[in-house]
Motif scaffolding. Structure first.
Motif, mmCIF file in Angstrom:
data_model
loop_
_atom_site.group_PDB
_atom_site.id
_atom_site.type_symbol
_atom_site.label_atom_id
_atom_site.label_comp_id
_atom_site.label_asym_id
_atom_site.label_seq_id
_atom_site.Cartn_x
_atom_site.Cartn_y
_atom_site.Cartn_z
ATOM 1 N N GLY A 143 9.229 -4.971 -11.971
ATOM 2 C CA GLY A 143 10.096 -4.625 -10.854
ATOM 3 C C GLY A 143 9.498 -3.671 -9.834
ATOM 4 O O GLY A 143 10.192 -3.240 -8.922
ATOM 5 N N ALA A 144 8.226 -3.347 -9.954
ATOM 6 C CA ALA A 144 7.586 -2.461 -8.975
ATOM 7 C C ALA A 144 7.405 -3.200 -7.658
ATOM 8 O O ALA A 144 7.323 -4.428 -7.623
ATOM 9 C CB ALA A 144 6.233 -1.980 -9.495
ATOM 10 N N MET A 145 7.352 -2.419 -6.577
ATOM 11 C CA MET A 145 7.105 -2.978 -5.252
ATOM 12 C C MET A 145 5.880 -2.290 -4.659
ATOM 13 O O MET A 145 5.832 -1.064 -4.582
ATOM 14 C CB MET A 145 8.305 -2.758 -4.330
ATOM 15 N N ILE A 146 4.910 -3.092 -4.235
ATOM 16 C CA ILE A 146 3.717 -2.586 -3.565
ATOM 17 C C ILE A 146 3.877 -2.937 -2.090
ATOM 18 O O ILE A 146 3.958 -4.107 -1.724
ATOM 19 C CB ILE A 146 2.424 -3.216 -4.131
ATOM 20 N N MET A 147 3.915 -1.921 -1.247
ATOM 21 C CA MET A 147 4.223 -2.104 0.166
ATOM 22 C C MET A 147 2.960 -2.390 0.990
ATOM 23 O O MET A 147 1.846 -2.155 0.529
ATOM 24 C CB MET A 147 4.953 -0.869 0.698
ATOM 25 N N PRO A 148 3.113 -2.880 2.231
ATOM 26 C CA PRO A 148 1.972 -3.254 3.069
ATOM 27 C C PRO A 148 0.966 -2.118 3.248
ATOM 28 O O PRO A 148 1.335 -0.955 3.419
ATOM 29 C CB PRO A 148 2.629 -3.610 4.412
ATOM 30 N N GLY A 149 -0.318 -2.498 3.174
ATOM 31 C CA GLY A 149 -1.407 -1.567 3.444
ATOM 32 C C GLY A 149 -1.854 -0.736 2.267
ATOM 33 O O GLY A 149 -2.773 0.071 2.393
ATOM 34 N N VAL A 150 -1.259 -0.929 1.087
ATOM 35 C CA VAL A 150 -1.562 -0.099 -0.083
ATOM 36 C C VAL A 150 -2.746 -0.668 -0.856
ATOM 37 O O VAL A 150 -2.879 -1.878 -1.008
ATOM 38 C CB VAL A 150 -0.321 -0.001 -1.002
ATOM 39 N N THR A 151 -3.580 0.241 -1.373
ATOM 40 C CA THR A 151 -4.606 -0.096 -2.358
ATOM 41 C C THR A 151 -4.236 0.599 -3.653
ATOM 42 O O THR A 151 -4.027 1.817 -3.671
ATOM 43 C CB THR A 151 -6.006 0.348 -1.905
ATOM 44 N N VAL A 152 -4.142 -0.179 -4.736
ATOM 45 C CA VAL A 152 -3.897 0.368 -6.069
ATOM 46 C C VAL A 152 -5.261 0.463 -6.742
ATOM 47 O O VAL A 152 -5.959 -0.537 -6.882
ATOM 48 C CB VAL A 152 -2.929 -0.518 -6.877
ATOM 49 N N GLY A 153 -5.628 1.671 -7.160
ATOM 50 C CA GLY A 153 -6.963 1.932 -7.675
ATOM 51 C C GLY A 153 -7.267 1.310 -9.017
ATOM 52 O O GLY A 153 -6.364 0.887 -9.764
ATOM 53 N N GLU A 154 -8.550 1.309 -9.347
ATOM 54 C CA GLU A 154 -9.043 0.750 -10.601
ATOM 55 C C GLU A 154 -8.389 1.462 -11.788
ATOM 56 O O GLU A 154 -8.272 2.689 -11.804
ATOM 57 C CB GLU A 154 -10.564 0.913 -10.645
ATOM 58 N N ASN A 155 -7.936 0.679 -12.762
ATOM 59 C CA ASN A 155 -7.310 1.157 -14.000
ATOM 60 C C ASN A 155 -5.970 1.859 -13.793
ATOM 61 O O ASN A 155 -5.383 2.352 -14.750
ATOM 62 C CB ASN A 155 -8.239 2.099 -14.779
ATOM 63 N N ALA A 156 -5.471 1.929 -12.582
ATOM 64 C CA ALA A 156 -4.214 2.630 -12.313
ATOM 65 C C ALA A 156 -3.039 1.898 -12.948
ATOM 66 O O ALA A 156 -3.093 0.688 -13.197
ATOM 67 C CB ALA A 156 -3.996 2.770 -10.813
ATOM 68 N N ILE A 157 -1.957 2.651 -13.186
ATOM 69 C CA ILE A 157 -0.709 2.086 -13.683
ATOM 70 C C ILE A 157 0.393 2.452 -12.696
ATOM 71 O O ILE A 157 0.580 3.627 -12.377
ATOM 72 C CB ILE A 157 -0.348 2.621 -15.079
ATOM 73 N N VAL A 158 1.108 1.421 -12.234
ATOM 74 C CA VAL A 158 2.294 1.612 -11.402
ATOM 75 C C VAL A 158 3.485 1.382 -12.325
ATOM 76 O O VAL A 158 3.665 0.280 -12.844
ATOM 77 C CB VAL A 158 2.315 0.638 -10.213
#
Length: 187
Positions: A143-158
């Motif tokens: 159910g997470a939302m990643i919004m425009p222009g975002v970079t989620v880093g290596e190994n990260a947890i949202v």
């Protein structure tokens, strides 16, 4: 049609006044048909992957897995690496471009959004786009939302239910609305 897709993959927008706009609309209709086919009835993992290859316009590694249903309107600006897993009920609005690097996990009901609209009422009918990049081995919770222009880093947890409006550093856990850094990943 490939020239339209290449223009969009390179970050160029096709507006309603562009002579290629009707061809873009055709491609969107084609994608919608493929999405309905993907989401109707049972398909083996290989059949799901074959439909995704047509939706995304790229060959996929045999390690890529998805559990339908899945929703997208364009598809051709999504790029997917190896060992990517996408769970049930995800939505990708990808006209700005989505990149999922190797080993990415996407939880059920997650949304990756590269498209938005201007705040001003007179301009709100316009589509604005910014790419989203999800780096190697990142995990996007249910159910997470990643919004425009975002970079989620290596190994990260949202975390589940988070709304990510800013870049997520490598090796961090983020949660909340809007998402904030909770801590570094445990070694």
């Amino acid at each position: 049609m490939n020239d339209i897709i290449e223009r969009m993959r390179s970050g160029k927008r096709i507006s309603e006044t562009d002579s290629d706009f009707p061809r873009l609309c055709e491609e969107i209709e084609n994608t919608k048909r493929l999405v309905v086919e993907l989401n109707t009835g049972y398909h083996t993992p290989d059949e799901v992957r074959a439909l995704l290859e047509r939706i995304w316009g790229q060959p996929l590694d045999a390690s890529v897995r998805m559990f339908p249903p899945f929703y997208t309107a364009f598809g051709k600006t999504t790029r997917v690496g190896k060992e990517v897993f996408i769970n049930f009920g995800c939505t990708f609005l990808d006209q700005g471009g989505i990149t999922l690097e190797d080993g990415v996990f996407i939880g059920p009901g997650a949304k990756i959004l590269t498209e938005h609209h201007p705040e001003e009422p007179a301009l709100r009918h316009r589509l604005l786009v910014k790419p989203v990049i999800v780096r190697r081995n990142a995990w996007i919770g249910a159910g997470a939302m990643i919004m425009p222009g975002v970079t989620v880093g290596e190994n990260a947890i949202v975390a589940a239910g988070a709304v990510v409006t800013k870049d997520v550093p490598d090796n961090t856990v983020v949660a909340g609305v809007p998402a904030k850094i909770l801590r570094k990943i445990k070694e």
